[in-house]
Design an enzyme around this catalytic site. Structure first.
Site, mmCIF file in Angstrom:
data_model
loop_
_atom_site.group_PDB
_atom_site.id
_atom_site.type_symbol
_atom_site.label_atom_id
_atom_site.label_comp_id
_atom_site.label_asym_id
_atom_site.label_seq_id
_atom_site.Cartn_x
_atom_site.Cartn_y
_atom_site.Cartn_z
ATOM 1 N N GLU C 156 0.814 -1.130 -0.026
ATOM 2 C CA GLU C 156 0.232 -0.238 -0.018
ATOM 3 C C GLU C 156 0.800 1.378 -0.047
ATOM 4 O O GLU C 156 0.757 2.197 0.860
ATOM 5 C CB GLU C 156 -1.075 0.147 1.235
ATOM 6 C CG GLU C 156 -2.072 -1.029 1.207
ATOM 7 C CD GLU C 156 -3.040 -1.019 2.162
ATOM 8 O OE1 GLU C 156 -2.811 -0.441 3.327
ATOM 9 O OE2 GLU C 156 -3.968 -1.686 2.122
ATOM 10 N N GLU C 315 -6.821 -7.843 -0.921
ATOM 11 C CA GLU C 315 -7.025 -7.960 0.546
ATOM 12 C C GLU C 315 -8.586 -7.669 0.742
ATOM 13 O O GLU C 315 -9.006 -6.692 -0.386
ATOM 14 C CB GLU C 315 -6.476 -6.716 1.170
ATOM 15 C CG GLU C 315 -5.078 -7.099 1.547
ATOM 16 C CD GLU C 315 -4.346 -5.766 2.384
ATOM 17 O OE1 GLU C 315 -5.220 -5.089 3.130
ATOM 18 O OE2 GLU C 315 -3.054 -5.589 2.550
#
Lengths: 675, 675, 675
Positions: C156, C315
């Site tokens: 991320e 995710e």
């Protein structure tokens, strides 16, 4: 009565605005079209050079003024005068790079990076040196230009600086003010509280965000110092210009009621005052007429700084601004209304920011006379053109001034002190709004109050209004006493006369400094209501009016009780009183009521003073300017509908006809009646 | 039962407050008037020297105590005792100028500038050195003064410091706590997550605002350390004073339920606890009775820190405070009610901040007994005077204490951990409110719960209430098990027993540490509802109660289901359970219901425990204090109307008459029934 | 048409997620149970090593990979593949302690302290050196492992750095971009405004919070630079890995529509795109179907970055997340719906963060497959297990892709520029929402638009939607003109084509760059309405639709007027126009209407393009993926009730039966129809 227009050369009302040809030097076609379109729009003056430092001096010591000379020449040849700005509003990158000390330090102690604008240190010696070189060159090159009308010093001064230089100057300023006697300061600031005593002026710091904020006297002096320091910087620029040629007048443009600087102090150094007006027209919280009245209040504040001459509307926008939360377009006619309101309020100019929209950066969407589209057939251009034509009809208005008999006291340090006071409720203090609401109420009766300082001369007035007159400067208690004794009418409200100029509470009863004798009352307690709490005042005539926010409990010694509270533990106690004192009368309104509910009191006060009001339809504004031989009545129709007024007589310069009795105004129409 | 008043010399309840004569040393007339007015108001003790450092030691090493001596003498001669403060609450300017390291560093790493108060570094050696010199001199000069009653250490300790000194001490504190074994800390803080493992204690920093904030264990230890460090500083001051004269008692004044310091840890070092109470009376969100109950909860928390003796109400205000969002005036009678609530809750004192309003600075408008007006005929003065007279009627109350059988566990680190937990909804966690609402519900039944720590001795109690009892200290699971097994009644709610003292989740089911066996349930999921979401619990008796905010899904192993959810995918699942465990009972309420909806459960629990409630009219508060021979029942009427109580008997010391059966109380009236 | 699954070895859809066994190395019992439970849940791949640096290299230069080897072996032996992460998402404490320059500097110029994650300086040479050593060792140890599927670069990516290193790189980046010609930059950024001209690239600073923020071009380039710099760092990591073994594919996980990085630029360097999806299911502002559609839009944006292959859902969470404002539990079935939406939208994977909840720190309550309770009989585990079983039914879907004929242009720098523009109203710009609402409207008609960049190839599409298409990159005007001329359908709204890529306004009329010719209109003014203001559009067919927020006044040169404004001064002026241009049509919607009110226009546009919609019941989502031989229709029932669809035919792989005509779907049920 003498009548002197601000600018004789203009021969009437000035029409123009900021013009930034330096952004278009690679487009001579656009520069040529500008002149042509200005003439079409009736522009007779433009402001040049605001923020032009990087073009004037692109590298340290390298100056270029040819472009400016050429443009000023060209404008002048086409009948357009120039207001020339000093460029201190923003610094070129080379200056900040080489002399970072010219950049401001904020309240957290951090030095700003280069960028934005209005962020120089007012004390920086190097910055003063550099701007002096620049200003001298500008004066040497342009002060004698035949098109040159006025110096526009910097631009919208604002902000504050916490750098070491400024801290030292603050300490010196305080030492000077308190006669180099630290104990005098300790007493005035009540520093024994919380162990805050200073041993020397060197120990005093400004109210840093992570420092001292709990000494009210210090907070106030810091604000006074910031005004002093900014004014000192402005005086420095002025002195350089005057050193070259003394007789070119100077101004700087103020920003509405900007809270950070006491404009009245700055105004003393200027030849004329000017300001930038950006109301949020057509917003979602009020009518157009209400928005207009707020703006009229601002005009009145600015005007009252130089009551003997007209002022200037230096900036306004014909379309939408770009920095409001909602940037709504000005509806047709609103522009005409706003322009004539400025003139009606005492301005000799109608100016815009700006002539032509730039292509990029922060204000690329700020409204301008000429849009990115670039044509002269847009709605906005045509509205500006129409205003240009109408202004040509009223040349004799230039130089005339209002003569008002009612004054409201509105002090900058009273704003600061009320705002900072640890009392009442932060959320509902609303000092400015309280003043404006009362001011509006007089306007609706056709009586325009001046908005003056407590240090002003009271003698031109018959009525003084003192809303939340918290801070009493030295001698003001006696001045008011004298005013009333000699026949004046005074009306004060709750939260009046609590502290002296250093914000020390008066002992022995509020209002202090002798005023409890004038009003015949003492305020024992002040209650702060929650927003949902209500009380009411019952007047002796039976009328009952709502009370919100604040209510004082009075001990009445020798005043007449005009109204009492209705409920709560102070029900039946006095809420509104009147005392005849000498030849005059002193009214005290101990609680917050809507200004509309205070109308009967205002009528009584005006009647006592022999001032006649006017029966105005809702939404119509009325102003008068007086000249050497003629006077001019202004009627502005902001009601949104056609209005028929009666009792009007004289020549309507706008409609170009004699009026005797009845005046019909379309929505957004204006009339200027010559008498 | 022994009965020891906090201050034998006072001969009853103390009445007084903060007094700052150092602000008026140039006004002997005012100082003289103060004594006279204190006597009129029944003041028998004042607190001197809070924030007086700059007067005691105006320049480094130059001390002046004559003025203080004279004032203490004068007060004593007039029957007024002194509580003497150490002045560490704020430093003189010379100290910060010479020793800037005494100033605090904030969470962003910036050192504060001089100013305000309560902003010293708790670890600074030079600050400790300077305050030690000062405290020693104060002790040497005044510890033996006949008027001297008590040391008041500093003032309202608070805040935290991130300076290099404090960082180092934090690291040492952690090393000590984790046995100098960094892997122990790594495991406790679960640092393998996000690669947060430390190799040594030196690598650990406090949670700077631009640093680590994601290790819950670190955040919690930083708060624990701040309490430890502040307490260590306080102990340093106490040790200096005791070194001169050991037998003068010490206290410091707490601030309500101030979140930043675990007051229970600090209380251990004090001879008696005291606090400053400033409820927002007459606000717009609750009734007077509700405001009073919130304040009663605070009294209970403070009282429970030293359950064997009375506490002190060190500060309160007879009029309006000046720092609330809305500073409403206290209505007539509310002051009487608040003062007697303190005494009813176990205080031996009623004290004010402050005696006389200062003329300037941050608290110039904070309510005081004597106003700027300066007279003894104000409403406020007269209300204080009345309280002074009434307190003289109940001297025997001094030294008595409550004896309660219900306790609620309310841990400071549970507050911190819930607040910091990345779970539920930040906006609706409301731990404190949840506790207070339940506490209030017991009060309305005439049963006052103590508010204790999970580390407290549970043996005096028959009922334990565990609202949102998230963190389980070592051994607490076993203590609760033992408490129930031996016949105790326990009632816990959702979000109980999730983590251990380091905030590591218990494996194998919540509530952990053996409690799922006691309650006979495991909480499999916790649902967080949006504010507009609703569920409900249907009890076996058919009653249906609304559920908001939180709902756990239970696996019931061997508990009785008292209520089930009504809707959503967990409709029909258990929401409220009860398990007989040993001689006692364990109740589990798996969701958030209004405390009023839990009343039936509370009644059942009290009934199980054989505790009798009381039928109290709405708005009437009831407390009891027990002495060696007598007990005193307090009835406070905060209902706003006249109330008739039945079943009351004994002598009303306030009304000065025997009551047998019926007691009539006017609004804001109080009764003290001696038995 | 070729069909290539992302992961041949998986043999269908991947099911798995983040797994952090390094947190449990002292619990071999738990590690063993994990494998057993993974198999039960149908997990075929896990992601290892995210944030594992401190375990890989606990002290500088000391490496430990044995544990990882053992776990990867063990997983592989049990049929579970590995995605291996580089650990640059967070640095070990020793690294920051020794090399503080690896830590980021924020916009205020302050260097971060160690902690949290995602806060390295992208330019730091030492950080690059250290991560290169680490990545090389990981590649050397694991690139050839038989279980190794994919590199997961860092985690991320996000944020920005203002350190001196990054400032210098920014200056170099600008010099490169503007051909080392500072005057080119000065013109592009319109720096003559406010005296902002630069003399050299060295003078340019990023937009520090206390620095320059008023040059729109600079602000935009800073954002572009941050993307460039982050991508450059990512490329560095990739190059190290490829240097060891070139054929292991790489990805990184994006965060929804994260505003800080132009993911399209980053995607160019990746073999496949992946993202993390955390919708706020069951919130209080919309239906489940609406929440689902928002998420579908995000899928579409991500998918369109690599239109020729599937993407990955890296995710998601089976239960509740822990960092939403309200962390509500996912209701039964919602998980199934979300997982199949990913696949329907083009994902070849369904992955979770995370497998097992950690015991402590920031994400201890983030939903996971395995709870602290640790059993496989929880509701959550069982829902995951069911999804695992269902995914096994659709192996052939892997590798198929959508083929859409409608595209919406959605540019990252258009977002940035609109957001930063000093125009309109900050509060109501809502660019993203405007795009999503229109996108949703097409989805409801069974037509899924791709969401592409203006730099994309337009040739696969028949319809282009341009909502608020403010910024025109070079050549895009011509591309659109060409698209329409050749028969394309274009629909643009207000605020389109105002500026070029440097944010300089087009002169001569908006939309610029030739588009006013295509649409046959010029926008003369744009009005910003207050939230309570309303206007309306009356279409030629009599339909009247509400207008809010924005309304442009058009000059129509040669377009057909489809609708006019109803009120205000622009009543009767054109609001919606259509122009036939070449073989295509250009629609212009000059004001903001609800997307539902634009449906008729969309229907017309689709009809022009010969695209057939679908009659979908409310709350049902429809997607199609095409393979080499087969196509798969996905029906997702988010309506909350049972739905009967007609006109469906093919084999439902989920229900395992042939459908011919009628398809019945229970709430939260899904169908995958093979054709």
């Amino acid at each position: 009565m003498e009548q002197t227009a601000l600018f004789e050369k203009i021969g009437g009302i000035m029409h123009g605005g900021d013009y930034n040809p330096e952004q278009w030097l690679d487009r001579p076609d656009i520069l040529a079209k500008d002149i042509e379109m200005m003439k079409k729009a009736g522009v007779n003056c433009v402001t040049l050079g605001v923020f032009a430092w990087a073009v004037h001096e692109p590298r340290e010591g390298e100056f270029h003024f040819e472009w400016l000379k050429e443009i000023m020449d060209n404008l002048y040849e086409n009948g357009i005068y120039t207001i020339l700005a000093t460029p201190s509003g923003a610094r070129p990158a080379w200056l900040d790079e080489k002399y970072p000390e010219a950049m401001r330090v904020d309240a957290s102690g951090h030095r700003a990076h280069h960028g934005v604008r209005h962020n120089h240190c007012m004390s920086s010696p190097i910055f003063r040196e550099k701007i002096a070189i620049m200003d001298r060159k500008l004066a040497e090159n342009f002060a004698d230009h035949p098109g040159m009308l006025l110096w526009h010093i910097s631009n919208e001064f604002g902000g504050e600086c916490y750098c070491p230089h400024c801290v030292k100057r603050f300490q010196n300023y305080l030492a000077e003010k308190f006669d180099h006697d630290i104990d005098k300061l300790n007493h005035a600031w009540w520093t024994t509280f919380w162990s805050h005593r200073f041993n020397s002026f060197d120990q005093i710091e400004p109210p840093y965000s992570n420092g001292e904020f709990s000494i009210m006297g210090l907070n106030l002096e810091w604000k006074r110092f910031t005004t002093w320091s900014m004014t000192d910087f402005m005086k420095w620029e002025i002195s350089v210009l005057r050193d070259v040629k003394a007789d070119v007048p100077v101004t700087t443009n103020f920003m509405k009621l900007y809270d950070g600087l006491d404009y009245r102090e700055m105004a003393k150094e200027l030849d004329m005052v000017s300001w930038d007006s950006y109301p949020a027209f057509h917003n979602d919280r009020e009518t157009l007429a209400e928005t207009m009245l707020e703006n009229a209040f601002d005009h009145a504040v600015i005007r009252s700084m130089k009551p003997d001459r007209p002022f200037m509307l230096m900036e306004s926008v014909p379309g939408a601004v770009n920095w409001h939360p909602f940037n709504k377009v000005k509806r047709p006619g609103a522009h005409r209304l706003a322009c004539f309101q400025a003139v009606a309020s005492g301005s000799d100019t109608v100016q815009y920011f700006q002539w032509r929209k730039g292509r990029g950066s922060f204000e690329q969407y700020h409204g301008a006379v000429v849009d990115h589209l670039g044509t002269d057939d847009t709605r906005i251009f045509k509205e500006v053109e129409e205003v240009g034509q109408l202004l040509k009809k009223i040349p004799d208005v230039a130089g005339t001034i209002p003569k008002n008999q009612v004054a409201m006291i509105f002090d900058w340090d009273n704003r600061w002190a009320i705002d900072d006071a640890m009392a009442l409720a932060q959320e509902t203090k609303n000092y400015e709004k309280t003043c404006m609401d009362i001011w509006d109420e007089f306007m609706k009766m056709g009586v325009e109050p001046d908005v003056i300082s407590s240090d002003s001369d009271f003698s031109p007035y018959k009525v003084l209004i003192l809303p939340m007159f918290y801070v009493l400067h030295d001698g003001v208690g006696a001045k008011i006493k004298d005013f009333v004794a000699k026949g004046g009418q005074v009306l004060a409200t709750y939260f009046t006369g609590y502290v002296d100029k250093d914000l020390l509470c008066h002992l022995g009863g509020f209002p202090g400094d002798g005023l409890s004798e004038v009003f015949g009352i003492i305020s024992e307690e002040i209650d702060t209501l929650y927003p949902t709490d209500r009380n009411a005042v019952r007047f002796t005539n039976g009328k009952v009016c709502e009370v919100r926010d604040y209510a004082e409990m009075l001990r009445v010694s020798d005043a007449e009780v005009l109204g009492t509270y209705e409920t709560d533990y102070y029900g039946k106690m006095a809420a509104v009183t009147k005392k005849k004192y000498g030849e005059g009368n002193a009214y005290y309104v101990a609680c917050r009521m809507a200004a509309t509910d205070m109308k009967d009191l205002f009528v009584e006060v005006l009647s006592n003073a022999g001032i006649a009001g006017k029966d105005l339809p809702e939404g119509v504004e009325y102003h008068v300017r007086y000249g050497a031989e003629k006077s001019f009545e202004f009627y502005l129709n902001a009601s949104g509908k056609q209005i028929t007024l009666s009792g009007v007589s004289g020549k309507d310069l706008i409609g170009e006809k004699e009026i005797s009795g009845e005046l019909i105004l379309d929505p957004c129409a204006v009339a200027v009646i010559e008498k």
